[in-house]
Scaffold this active site. Structure first.
Site, PDB file in Angstrom:
ATOM      1  CB  THR A  60      -0.910  -0.010   1.244  1.00  0.00           C
ATOM      2  OG1 THR A  60      -1.729  -1.166   1.189  1.00  0.00           O
ATOM      3  CG2 THR A  60      -1.787   1.228   1.321  1.00  0.00           C
ATOM      4  CG  HIS A  63      -0.526   0.621  -4.398  1.00  0.00           C
ATOM      5  ND1 HIS A  63      -0.438   0.250  -5.713  1.00  0.00           N
ATOM      6  CD2 HIS A  63      -0.802  -0.506  -3.703  1.00  0.00           C
ATOM      7  CE1 HIS A  63      -0.659  -1.058  -5.808  1.00  0.00           C
ATOM      8  NE2 HIS A  63      -0.862  -1.540  -4.596  1.00  0.00           N
TER       9      HIS A  63
END
Ligand SMILES: [Zn+2]
Ligand SMILES: [Zn+2]
Length: 363
Positions: A60, A63
């Protein structure tokens, strides 16, 4: 009762808490991040201030650093510190925060929930309707200090901060494994990123009859073997055929889909025994096409979507497994000061790392 200021001073011993700290901040839309000197946050009511000792890097975070469409849509408001997997020492408590002692080592449950919606009130807070994520929707933990709700602080004595921080992603693996019985079952773990690797170790320790891992990356397959996988298969090969061979033609009882790859999903659905169970944890960048009749319904499968950790049942299990000797150390391949965040993200992006842990107190 000490004043908040006196309490802060007492918590860190002779030295007072600093006014400012280093934090990794996403300050503008687009790729990259900046290491900044920003004020140490103040804990509000029912919150604690944690001195972050270890903060591991998650997909995450990549990202967010790379700023993909998901990050664009979800992260912020900018500028904001990111990072969420962490462990550290409680050094101050906001008004009404009295459960967690000053000086306690805590990990963070990263789902920020309201405790008032239908899901929260029926024992399913991990899928709270107003769910927010630490380091995505609220300031995160790639910093020397971070504020979290006291209810999210998971007190962990007896584990080092690096392993304590890994309880958050490990909790995903524990949740995926234990949604049904796993002892005595033959288990296929599809995808050996850090959570898949943790699932191998968890399933193995929980008494699975056999754990078979798959991945496209030979380094990760080697790690899966070190963590107790009985077999580690190249996902380019005929995985379904091989899994059938390894189970005398029966197929596996349990599929843990950790890769988010549609090809892996089809392999798993082809290799599972009739009446088996599938835990889906890997997220898909695009919708997958499944033949519901042939691949699921006529096989009588049970499919579970797995997100986050059950609060706090999963945490009790996770800590118990670690205390009983589950060894995550083969997964931690790199430890770096916060200032080397670029190297950390490159390592994660290139797939040559297990878990990369940032150590904010080292600067
Ligand atoms: Zn994460
Ligand atoms: Zn809720």
């Amino acid at each position: 009762m000490l004043s908040p200021e006196a309490e802060r001073t007492a918590a860190v011993g002779v030295s007072k808490l600093p006014q400012t700290m280093l934090a990794l901040v996403k300050d503008a839309p687009g790729p990259g991040a900046s290491l900044r000197e920003i004020p140490v946050p103040e804990p509000g009511p029912s919150e604690v201030l944690v001195r972050v000792e270890a903060a591991s890097v998650c997909g995450t975070d990549l990202h967010i650093e790379r700023w993909d469409p998901w990050a664009e849509e979800n992260f912020g408001p900018l500028p904001m510190t990111f990072g969420h997997e962490m462990a550290g020492t409680v050094v101050a408590r906001g008004q009404g925060a009295t459960r967690v002692a000053l000086g306690a080592l805590v990990a963070a449950e990263t789902h920020l929930v309201d405790w008032t919606c239908y899901q929260c009130r029926t024992g399913r807070a991990h899928i709270c309707r107003s769910l927010r994520i630490l380091g995505v929707h609220a300031p995160g933990t790639f910093a020397q200090y971070a504020v979290i709700p006291e209810t999210n602080a998971w007190v962990t004595e007896g584990l080092g901060p690096e392993v304590a921080a890994l309880q958050e992603p490990m909790g995903n693996a524990v949740h995926a494994c234990f949604v049904e019985e796993i002892a005595g079952q033959t288990v296929a773990v599809l995808g050996c990123g850090p959570i898949g690797l943790m699932a191998v170790a968890v399933a193995q320790m929980a008494g699975a009859r056999r754990v078979i891992a798959t991945d496209v990356n030979p380094e990760r397959l080697a790690m899966a073997r070190r963590l107790g996988a009985h077999e580690a298969l190249d996902a380019h090969d005929d995985v379904a055929g091989r899994l059938r061979e390894l189970t005398d033609g029966d197929g596996v009882d349990v599929v843990l889909e950790m890769s988010g790859s549609e090809a892996a999903l089809h392999q798993g659905l082809a290799a599972i025994t009739n009446g088996g169970r599938v835990s889906l944890l890997g997220t898909h960048a695009a919708p997958a096409t499944i033949d519901l009749s042939e691949e699921i319904i006529f096989k009588g499968l049970r499919i579970y979507g797995i997100t986050g950790r059950r609060l706090f049942e999963t945490w009790y299990r996770t800590t118990a497994l670690l205390e009983e000797g589950l060894d995550l150390s083969p997964i931690i391949t790199h430890r770096l000061p916060l200032a080397q965040y670029e190297k950390a993200f490159t390592l994660v992006a290139e797939g040559h790392a297990g878990k990369v842990v940032l150590l904010p107190q080292q600067g």
